[in-house]
Motif scaffolding. Structure first.
Motif, PDB file in Angstrom:
ATOM      1  N   GLN A   1       9.662  -4.525  -4.662  1.00 46.57           N
ATOM      2  CA  GLN A   1       9.490  -4.777  -6.103  1.00 46.57           C
ATOM      3  C   GLN A   1      10.593  -5.321  -7.191  1.00 46.57           C
TER       4      GLN A   1
ATOM      5  N   PRO B   1       0.812  -4.375  -3.879  1.00 48.58           N
ATOM      6  CA  PRO B   1      -0.003  -4.022  -4.101  1.00 48.58           C
ATOM      7  C   PRO B   1      -1.167  -3.100  -3.623  1.00 48.58           C
TER       8      PRO B   1
ATOM      9  N   SER C   1      -3.162 -10.363  -5.589  1.00 46.01           N
ATOM     10  CA  SER C   1      -1.948 -10.887  -4.673  1.00 46.01           C
ATOM     11  C   SER C   1      -2.122 -12.185  -4.381  1.00 46.01           C
TER      12      SER C   1
ATOM     13  N   SER D   1      -2.684   0.341  -3.418  1.00 49.31           N
ATOM     14  CA  SER D   1      -3.613   0.410  -4.075  1.00 49.31           C
ATOM     15  C   SER D   1      -4.577   1.061  -2.678  1.00 49.31           C
TER      16      SER D   1
ATOM     17  N   SER E   1      -6.501  -5.486  -5.546  1.00 50.47           N
ATOM     18  CA  SER E   1      -5.361  -5.735  -5.615  1.00 50.47           C
ATOM     19  C   SER E   1      -5.385  -7.265  -4.588  1.00 50.47           C
TER      20      SER E   1
END
Lengths: 245, 255
Positions: free
Chosen positions: B103, B136, B186, B140, B182
């Motif tokens: 990321q 994400p 996304s 999560s 999340s």
């Protein structure tokens, strides 16, 4: 009378700290036996051992002649909190033990539906736990415990989180239900009145590490009236327990 | 039992704010405060949108297709990674830093590389979207699994539940709320990721359209496509909300 559950010589230490020492407990058919002791004397640990979640360093747990030490999935266990799953309706929460045993969802729902009235839960089938009061959630948790096994149930302070009035209402309800379903129950409590009111026998668990120091038999016949806790005998039992704790 | 009136007022305020902003913008353009070649007026943007509508829809279809394939793959990979990392502690410790590392690499920097390796077709775009969307989801879900109540797990174990059953009845449903939170992030990442990857090479899609109109200095069309992308993202996030309400009916009752 044949002993259903026999817990013998349990010794348990957690990271060198001894918690239980040579604990012996027996539970006969249709009996309600309380384990009474102050917080931190190892009552919950003892239940974790009996239910098979922990393995003791010494001692055995025998259910109907079968050694079940360290084997979970044999005895019903109701913990202090109701632990109802918030995302399942009450009927699906209650039928969870059956589903875990491989029962189909619909069949399990049918089976549990027979008990809703008996447990004073009618009309709550499709509700979610958050929509029920504390007392009702406790009833649902107890029904779930009962659905797992009709033999022996371990109840860890099931009414301790309730307010006094709800608690005495639950006691009356509990005595009433027990009179109908005859479950053999081991019951943890730190409430002396509760122990005397509900139990056939009481084990006092005291000290560090915890030991059973006394066994008291409550002779009052069942079903008991709620006025029992105002009688002279009741106070006599209470005096005896307080002396020894 | 539904409270209706606060809902209406709560929507009224932001809608008014948007219209007010558009009105000020239109007024400024009409009065000649801002020259049209720098910032087209909202009306001009709307006209450009209408004029190029078929072309925009054709390109949007391509972008959405990329976004959906990438998102689906991202969710699948994110889910599997989270489950494996929850099952094996050593894997968690080994892989978690690597996942965070993915990321920190700027998307714009790796997009041209992906084009170089995988060509101008759909594959590099889908890969880029997977890279931005799985993170994400993984994080999560993993947090959701790990936050499962210890006592509830003990209770199920005392009922003789297997690891798989504990996952199915406790961990997975418990992580759903975090998963949807999340997923909202996304879906918007997926659309933006698709557009960015199209900028850097491709034959069609909203990103390609955008670079073309930019080169032609058609700023009205540029704004038209920006609004379209925003609208698509909003629509997708709203769909996630609907999906969440359908799949988590108990949340409604909890209110």
């Amino acid at each position: 009378m044949m002993a259903e559950l026999k817990v013998s010589g349990i010794t348990f230490a957690y990271e060198e700290a001894p918690i239980l020492e040579n604990v012996n407990i027996e539970l006969h058919e249709h009996e309600l036996v309380s384990i009474l002791g102050a917080s931190g004397c190892g009552k919950t640990t003892l239940f974790h051992i009996i239910s098979g979640l922990h393995k003791p360093q010494q001692g055995k747990v025998v259910l109907n002649g079968k050694d079940i030490t360290g084997c979970p999935g044999q005895i019903s266990y109701m913990m202090q909190k109701d632990l109802l799953l918030p995302y399942r309706t009450i009927e699906d929460n209650v039928s969870l033990p059956l589903v875990l045993k491989g029962e189909k969802k619909r069949k399990a729902r049918e089976k549990v539906s027979l008990y809703f009235e008996e447990f004073g839960l009618e009309g709550t089938q499709k509700k979610y736990p958050c929509q029920l009061s504390g007392g009702m959630r406790q009833r649902a948790a107890l029904l779930r415990t009962y659905m797992f096994s009709r033999d022996v149930a371990l109840l860890d302070e099931p009414f301790s989180a309730l307010d006094t009035l709800t608690k005495s209402e639950m006691h009356r309800w509990y005595l009433d239900v027990m009179d109908k379903i005859h479950l053999s129950t081991l019951f943890i409590t730190h409430d002396i009145d509760e122990a005397i009111l509900l139990s056939d026998r009481i084990y006092l668990l005291t000290g560090k590490p915890g030991r059973v120091t006394e066994e008291i038999i409550i002779k009052e016949p069942k079903p008991r009236k709620k006025e029992f806790n105002l009688t002279e005998e009741f106070l006599e039992y209470k005096r005896r327990i307080l002396e020894r704790l | 039992m539904k409270r209706k009136s606060p809902n209406i007022t709560s929507k009224l305020l932001p809608v008014t704010a948007v219209f007010l902003l558009l009105a000020i913008w239109q007024a400024a353009s009409s009065a000649g405060v801002i020259p049209g070649f720098l910032l087209p007026s909202p009306l001009e943007v709307a006209m450009a949108f209408a004029e190029d509508f078929p072309l925009l829809m054709e390109n949007a279809r391509v972008t959405l297709l990329e976004a959906f394939i990438g998102l689906a793959a991202g969710i699948l990979i994110g889910f599997v990674t989270a489950v494996l990392m929850d099952c094996f502690e050593w894997l968690y410790r080994a892989v978690y830093p690597l996942i965070v590392l993915t990321q920190t690499v700027p998307t714009v920097a790796i997009a041209p590389l992906l084009v170089l390796w995988f060509g101008y077709e759909m594959l590099p775009k889908v890969i880029l979207i997977v890279i931005v969307t799985f993170f994400p989801i993984t994080v999560s879900l993993l947090d959701g699994f790990r936050a499962a109540d210890k006592d509830t797990i003990s209770l199920l174990r005392s009922m003789g539940a297997s690891k798989a059953q504990i996952f199915r009845y406790v961990k997975f449903p418990g992580a759903l709320g975090a998963f949807f939170a999340s997923l909202r992030i996304s879906v918007s990442y997926a659309v933006v990721g698709a557009v960015i990857s199209e900028w850097l090479g491709g034959f069609n899609g909203l990103g390609v359209y955008m670079t073309r109109v930019k080169k032609a200095f058609s700023f009205d069309k540029m704004f038209a496509v920006i609004f379209l992308i925003s609208a698509i993202s909003l629509l997708l996030m709203w769909s996630v909300n609907v999906l969440q309400k359908v799949s988590m009916p108990w949340e409604e009752e909890n209110r």
